[in-house]
Design a protein around this motif. Structure first.
Motif, PDB file in Angstrom:
ATOM      1  N   UNK A 110       0.832  -1.201   0.000  1.00  0.00           N
ATOM      2  CA  UNK A 110       0.000   0.000   0.000  1.00  0.00           C
ATOM      3  C   UNK A 110       0.864   1.246   0.000  1.00  0.00           C
ATOM      4  N   UNK A 130       1.173   4.124  -3.102  1.00  0.00           N
ATOM      5  CA  UNK A 130       0.998   5.559  -2.908  1.00  0.00           C
ATOM      6  C   UNK A 130       2.272   6.316  -3.270  1.00  0.00           C
ATOM      7  N   UNK A 184       2.799   6.280  -6.961  1.00  0.00           N
ATOM      8  CA  UNK A 184       1.895   7.207  -7.641  1.00  0.00           C
ATOM      9  C   UNK A 184       2.398   8.649  -7.520  1.00  0.00           C
ATOM     10  N   UNK A 185       2.736   9.040  -6.308  1.00  0.00           N
ATOM     11  CA  UNK A 185       3.182  10.430  -6.152  1.00  0.00           C
ATOM     12  C   UNK A 185       4.473  10.674  -6.924  1.00  0.00           C
ATOM     13  N   UNK A 211      -6.331  16.693  -6.951  1.00  0.00           N
ATOM     14  CA  UNK A 211      -7.335  16.002  -6.141  1.00  0.00           C
ATOM     15  C   UNK A 211      -7.643  14.626  -6.704  1.00  0.00           C
ATOM     16  N   UNK A 230      -5.730  12.852  -8.486  1.00  0.00           N
ATOM     17  CA  UNK A 230      -4.581  11.979  -8.239  1.00  0.00           C
ATOM     18  C   UNK A 230      -4.712  11.364  -6.853  1.00  0.00           C
ATOM     19  N   UNK A 231      -5.108  12.182  -5.880  1.00  0.00           N
ATOM     20  CA  UNK A 231      -5.322  11.674  -4.531  1.00  0.00           C
ATOM     21  C   UNK A 231      -6.423  10.630  -4.505  1.00  0.00           C
ATOM     22  N   UNK A 275      -5.172   7.446  -5.791  1.00  0.00           N
ATOM     23  CA  UNK A 275      -4.414   6.766  -4.746  1.00  0.00           C
ATOM     24  C   UNK A 275      -5.334   6.071  -3.780  1.00  0.00           C
ATOM     25  N   UNK A 276      -6.415   6.743  -3.421  1.00  0.00           N
ATOM     26  CA  UNK A 276      -7.369   6.139  -2.495  1.00  0.00           C
ATOM     27  C   UNK A 276      -7.969   4.865  -3.085  1.00  0.00           C
ATOM     28  N   UNK A 314      -5.525   2.042  -3.097  1.00  0.00           N
ATOM     29  CA  UNK A 314      -5.399   1.517  -1.749  1.00  0.00           C
ATOM     30  C   UNK A 314      -6.588   0.640  -1.399  1.00  0.00           C
TER      31      UNK A 314
END
Ligand SMILES: Nc1ncnc2c1ncn2[C@@H]1O[C@H](COP(=O)(O)OP(=O)(O)OP(=O)(O)O)[C@@H](O)[C@H]1O
Ligand SMILES: Nc1ncnc2c1ncn2[C@@H]1O[C@H](COP(=O)(O)OP(=O)(O)OP(=O)(O)O)[C@@H](O)[C@H]1O
Ligand SMILES: [Mg+2]
Ligand SMILES: [Mg+2]
Lengths: 297, 252, 266, 280, 252
Positions: free
Chosen positions: D206, D210, D213-214, D251, D253-254, D257-258, D261
């Motif tokens: 996980x 993340x 991705x970042x 946002x 992108x976040x 990520x969520x 996950x």
């Protein structure tokens, strides 16, 4: 494959700025095709890695500002200049302060920070020459590199006293934030400086003299066309840059350089190279005589 | 007075696996109740319900008249799985002292209790060892020492002597009777050893297998103060012993 | 935690042998690198010997360390450590709560996973706008980045604490706070530590990122400046210095870890 | 979480949440709680932006960003970029996992391996991925290969360390059991060590996703690649004063990520159902 | 023939904590040796040394004439800490099948052995449960079933029946005798139950406490095929039982 003598395809990494309009005009109007060249222009958004991509052979050619190119050349990275694109005119790059700032000129920025777009930018030379003209020491202001999209942020939040910004951000910041120019970088000792040009690797230059000559001819043709049709330049801007149509009308367009013989450009480049030494961007003199790709034809 | 009351207790794990069914009994204050029953009949489950460690599916448990929702006050448990109920990162002494530290007892008193209870289970001088440096039987005795040092009013013990040798076991049995009498401690004692269950108990419950419920209840007719040799040769002991054995045979 | 899993491996005996095992591979790697760099002869891949010379010149001459070293590395490392500590503290705190109370985890989970997936370079401007360009913004960014791994590892550690430990603690009326400190944290400690170890180097990386903008000293500033001005040797010197600092920090961390986990079964 | 303590010094039972109180199980409860959490975050941001400490054109409030994000979600051009980033991230994490798992088992199992490799690993992983991007560009250009490499480089460490620590915390009794039955080494790794380390490895995964991705997006921004979410963030930001689009893309992108996950957690739930139930 | 030979075995944990001192004995092929001794005398340590799980400090162990360095071939162990020796991520069936998977046995045969051994320990139909869904005694029986399914030539058992009730225990004792006779299995059986040790053994060793060494050795004079009631009332049983009890008293 790139790098062999039979190459007729040239890949170019170019930032989305005013300087590269003739390149795109040349593609659109088929000038390159007429020279037997296929030119693929990849718009590169503000990265610092185009020179690396050229040296590593990942792209054949890249546009870079003159100071960056020179400093890479001076570090012995084996790059060559194919052509210069344009020279600055009044308003193309300015030092801006925020709406509420009391500063009227460079002297008022004493001891403060100015955002520039990279640690090797002509702006530093220009500001330092401006300071020198006023009898102020070169370290009167500090420079801090900030990517152009952040200029509005750092100025608005007061993290820097001024930014040295080019279009379209210059226009936008003046329009939207009420930023105020206090110094024009083309006003000093380097007025009318060359902004940037196309670089290739030494190896590529040696292997493709004919293709590069063809490239120059086509580009020259497009340059002449651009100078003759400023309206069309502005119309072309939103197409391949990120500049919106509304802003494109207000953007200052530089003068495109219509020079067939690169050697004629040597004084232009040498002048900047010398200024880099004078104003602390290079630690030893740079001899630009080997910098140019010689004309093959 | 009733120390502990269980009414119509049922416990079902997950989806429909019934471990206890409609169990009712009570333990009087200061009484020692033995619980015997075949493996898997729900003894541990019962004990955990009484301790408020797992919620009952139906029915209710009250300790000293108050319904059990969490772990009731003044209650301590000696777990069957002693190996996992000792904290490996604490030394033996710290393991025993740990429940006492939140009380307002003075340091010296805590230290004394730790030493005392270690001595009582035959582990003098092991306070500075880690649990995993001890043998299985020694670990089990540390768990017992911890409960003793806590001086609970109600003590629940789940097969606490399973891993110790006969001799030590006899000693621990007598220790259990002693603290039971001395401190008037109410004790619920789970075991699968019939002799032990009779020898220790004031009263005894036999659980039936799947789903566990009370099969028989006996009041043990032995003197309060007991002796390994003398008591075990009393006719009452021999009789009740075989009575329990018979019940267990029926239970399986 | 010398490791339950160490399977019947003869441990290196004696100090010299240990030293050989510790240094052998890295020396070998350096030699290989030197050889490969010389063979490649690219200006972008200078041989390590030259990098070392440049590093000595920049930072490790004079009596021991140059003034420059303190200017470049000192504040950077302090920032990284401050952010690391703050991030670890925040991560452990939130991780404990979220691991312990499933309901809390439900609330915390989506925002946390959203936030930690935000691309760091894209949120630097937000930090800048909110915290300004001082140390607060830089340490804030490092904290922000370091908190997540610790948080996740803590949460996972707390959730997989042997249920017997909890039951025992509850059976003895250990107050929740003491339970957390004396049972849950020690039981989850190896996993918390794993998270902290991951973030230790991450803090250095975030430090570099934080110093890309508006810094006038520090390693990140040095690095980006060298990169933009094509001082390839300086870029490498900075990278190697970062590696060196990262290694040293990890050595300290491992020593601390050994102390903390000393009492685990071997 | 404070235990009520009566003045007489008698300890009373601290209220336990979760156990007695019926936990609102199931997807609905989780969804509601999650939404509540997200709402709080959104409101906090909105309130901050509305304070106007910062020019709203530079830091727009959530009420501006979210509709823009919704618009982007329906825009095929954006989804194409999301896919481009996703491919790079998943590819990179896969490469990282392929290296990290065997290496982690090795280092976790053998003291010698740990001793010899730790210096190299600890030095390597302190190298900021972003600092080596220009060098990567030199070798592999600005395309997918470079992105996968950089993602793999940063995703390696959380995976590796969580594997190492997971392997080390395998119950020694479980290992002795496997040894006593002469279960071959590889099989012991596969069936005993890995399952036992799995919960921690999944946490590593996980983290890796993340981080990958970042950093993947960061790389897209840093080298100005031709595709990906980073490109989609960079383009409006170079247009100037398009903070709404920039932050909408950030946002999303976040959110991506969520989602990544969530998929991992959902997938893992079955794999490690035993975790927290038994020892180790 | 000698199945297992222990010569001058000493084991010291960490710095100077001696658990075993100069122990020598042997077990003949197809023999069942009981080992009794007080808690902490080193029984588990001895067993782990014999199994090659921990290295001896001095002395040597050989199995079938070959010195033990790792775990010898065809040997299985039932651990005292059964709760932790079952893998929580495998169902009961998988736990039992796990050691068999590396053998070249066909799938069907493995399945049959799993079912058989589960039935033998009274856990029919529990193959699809997870270990943590079972009671303590059931877990212990799963561990026994795993060892049985493995069909080792040498079986080491460390207090394997500590957590099961008397009835189940009798059944398991008889099962142990049966596999011992049927498969000619060599068994080393650690227990602290004197009755059990005598009832099961062909030969018996009493260990002395700290550091553990052999205090006494008895050849059990009981018929090969035994019966819980009949055998336990034989005079030989009663005599040897109290003999062992006396030795253990001396040992503590
Ligand atoms: N966590 C659990 N999940 C599902 N079933 C369980 C769980 N714990 C116990 N059980 C089941 O409940 C029943 C009763 O178990 P319990 O542990 O109470 O038995 P016990 O009487 O203590 O047995 P023993 O003497 O073997 O310890 C068993 O059939 C067991 O399989
Ligand atoms: N890992 C260890 N480290 C240090 N000492 C140990 C360790 N394991 C056991 N010991 C010690 O060695 C001695 C013998 O332990 P062992 O487990 O062999 O006893 P045992 O005979 O099996 O006892 P029990 O019947 O209680 O299981 C004990 O004093 C114990 O404290
Ligand atoms: Mg039980
Ligand atoms: Mg033992």
């Amino acid at each position: 494959t790139p790098g062999t003598a039979t190459t007729t395809t040239i890949t170019i990494s170019n930032p989305a700025n005013v300087s590269n309009v003739p390149l795109h005009l040349a593609i659109d109007k088929g000038y390159f095709a007429a020279e037997g060249l296929t030119v693929k222009a990849d718009v590169d958004l503000g990265s610092g890695s185009t020179v690396e991509a050229v040296v590593g052979g990942q792209v054949d050619m890249a546009w870079s500002n003159v100071v960056s190119g020179l400093s890479a050349y001076a570090k012995g990275l084996g790059i060559r200049l194919v052509a210069l694109t344009d020279t600055a005119v009044t308003g193309s790059q300015q030092v801006l302060v925020s709406k509420n700032s009391k500063a009227r000129g460079l002297g008022d920025l004493k001891g403060q920070k100015v955002a520039v777009l990279s640690p090797s930018t002509i702006c530093i030379l220009n500001v330092r020459s401006g300071l020198k003209a006023q009898g102020l020491p070169a370290d009167t202001v500090q420079f801090t590199p900030v990517a152009p999209p952040e200029h509005a942020n750092v100025l608005d939040s007061g993290e820097v006293a001024a930014t040295c910004t080019s279009d379209p951000f210059r226009t936008l910041m003046i329009d939207r934030l009420g930023a105020r120019p206090i110094y024009d970088t083309s006003s000093g000792e380097l007025s009318g400086y060359a902004v940037g040009g196309y670089l290739v690797s030494e190896k590529f230059a040696a292997a493709n003299p004919k293709a590069l000559a063809g490239f120059r001819r086509a580009l020259l043709k497009a340059t002449a066309y651009a100078n003759a049709n400023p309206a069309e330049v502005k119309a072309a801007l939103p197409e391949f840059t990120t500049i919106e149509a509304g802003v494109a009308g207000k953007v200052i367009v530089n003068t495109y350089l219509e020079t067939a013989d690169p050697v004629a450009l040597r004084p232009q480049v040498q002048r900047i190279a010398d200024a880099m030494v004078t104003y602390g961007l290079a630690d030893k003199p740079i001899d630009v005589s080997g910098y140019f790709v010689p004309n093959a034809s | 007075m009733t120390a502990l009351q269980v009414r119509n207790l049922s416990k079902t794990y997950g989806e429909g696996h019934a471990a206890l069914h409609n169990l009712s009994f009570e333990v009087k204050e200061g009484e020692l109740l033995s619980i015997v029953g075949p493996s898997g009949c729900g003894k541990t489950t019962l004990l955990k319900c009484v301790a408020g460690l797992i919620p009952a599916t139906r029915g209710e448990v009250s300790v000293h008249g108050r319904e059990v929702t969490g772990v009731p006050d003044g209650l301590a448990v000696v777990f069957q799985d002693y190996g996992r109920s000792l904290f490996p990162w604490m030394k033996v002494g710290a393991n025993i002292a740990f429940p006492l530290e939140t009380s307002r007892l003075p340091k010296a008193e805590i230290r004394e209790r730790v030493e005392h209870s270690l001595a009582a289970v035959g582990l003098e001088g092991k306070a500075e060892r880690y649990p995993w440096q001890l043998s299985g039987g020694m670990q089990q005795r540390v768990a017992i020492a911890r409960a003793l040092a806590y001086r609970p009013q109600v003590l629940l013990m789940d097969e606490p002597f399973a891993s110790v040798d006969a001799q030590t076991r006899s000693g621990l049995e007598d220790l259990t009777r002693r603290v039971h009498l001395e401190f008037g401690m109410t004790i619920m004692f789970v075991t699968h050893d019939i002799d032990e269950s009779v020898y220790l108990a004031d009263r005894l419950i036999v659980l039936r297998r799947s789903p566990g419920s009370v099969l028989a209840e006996l009041v043990i007719e032995l003197p309060r103060v007991r002796d390994q040799i003398a008591t075990k040769s009393l006719p009452a002991f021999v009789r009740q012993r075989s009575e329990v054995a018979q019940h267990i045979k029926d239970a399986s | 935690m010398s490791g339950g899993a160490h399977m019947a491996v003869p441990a290196a005996k004696g100090r010299p042998a240990r030293l050989a095992v510790r240094l052998g591979p890295i020396l070998l790697a350096l030699l290989l690198w030197q050889w490969a760099a010389l063979a490649a002869g690219s200006p972008f891949f200078p041989p390590p010997a030259r990098i070392a010379a440049r590093m000595a010149e920049l930072w490790f001459s004079e009596p021991l360390l140059t003034e420059r070293f303190w200017l470049d590395a000192g504040p950077s490392v302090l920032r990284a450590l401050a952010g690391w500590l703050a991030g670890a503290a925040a991560g452990v705190a939130v991780g404990l709560v979220a691991g312990q109370w499933t309901a809390a985890a439900g609330y915390v989970d989506p925002p946390v996973n959203f936030l930690r997936s935000l691309p760091k370079p894209a949120i630097v401007p937000v930090f800048l706008l909110v915290f300004g360009s001082g140390d607060l913004m830089r340490i804030g960014l490092i904290t922000f980045g370091c908190a997540w791994p610790v948080l996740l590892n803590t949460m996972q550690g707390v959730r997989s604490v042997d249920p017997m430990y909890r039951e025992t603690a509850r059976a003895f009326h250990i107050p929740t706070r003491t339970q957390l400190v004396k049972v849950v944290i020690p039981a989850a400690l190896p996993k918390i530590i794993a998270g902290m170890r991951v973030t230790l180097s991450l803090s250095l990386i975030l430090m570099v990122l934080s110093e890309w903008l508006l810094a006038d000293h520090g390693l990140g500033h040095f690095l980006i400046n060298a990169q933009r001005t094509f001082e390839i040797l300086d870029v490498w010197a900075a990278i190697v210095l970062l590696g060196l600092i990262g290694y040293l920090l990890n050595v300290l961390f491992l020593a601390a870890e050994r102390r903390v986990l000393r009492s685990r079964p071997a | 979480m404070n235990a009520p303590v009566t003045t007489t010094g008698v300890r009373t039972e601290p209220r336990r949440t979760g156990e007695r109180r019926r936990p609102s199980r199931g997807a609905a409860g989780a969804f509601l709680r999650g939404t509540a959490g997200a709402a709080v975050l959104t409101l906090a941001f909105e309130a901050f932006a509305r304070l106007e400490l910062v020019d709203a054109r530079l830091l727009p409030p959530a009420t501006v960003i979210l509709p823009e994000a919704l618009r982007l979600l329906t825009e095929p051009a954006f989804l194409v970029e999301v896919w481009a980033t996703l491919v790079a991230v998943l590819g990179g994490v896969a490469v990282a996992a392929a290296i990290a798992v065997p290496l982690g088992v090795l280092i976790g199992s053998y003291r010698l391996a740990a001793l010899g490799l730790t210096p190299i690993i600890d030095s390597l992983r302190s190298v900021p991925g972003i600092a080596i991007i220009p060098l990567l560009v030199l070798v592999m250009g600005q395309g997918l290969q470079m992105k996968v490499t950089i993602v793999a480089f940063v995703a390696l460490w959380p995976l590796l360390f969580n594997t190492v620590y997971g392997v080390r915390s395998v119950d020694p009794v479980a290992l002795e059991t496997a040894r006593s039955f002469r279960v071959p080494l590889l099989r012991t790794w596969w069936r005993v060590v890995l399952p036992s380390a799995l919960p921690l490895m999944l946490t590593g995964l996980r983290l890796a996703l993340a981080t990958g991705l970042t950093v993947g997006i960061a790389a897209e921004i840093a080298v100005g690649t031709q595709d990906g979410i980073g490109y989609f963030i960079l383009r409006p930001s170079y247009a100037g004063f398009r903070a709404d689009t920039v932050f909408a893309a950030v946002t999303l992108a976040g959110v991506l990520g969520y989602v990544l996950n969530w998929v991992t957690v959902a997938g893992a739930a079955r794999l490690v159902a035993w975790d927290g139930k038994g020892p180790s």
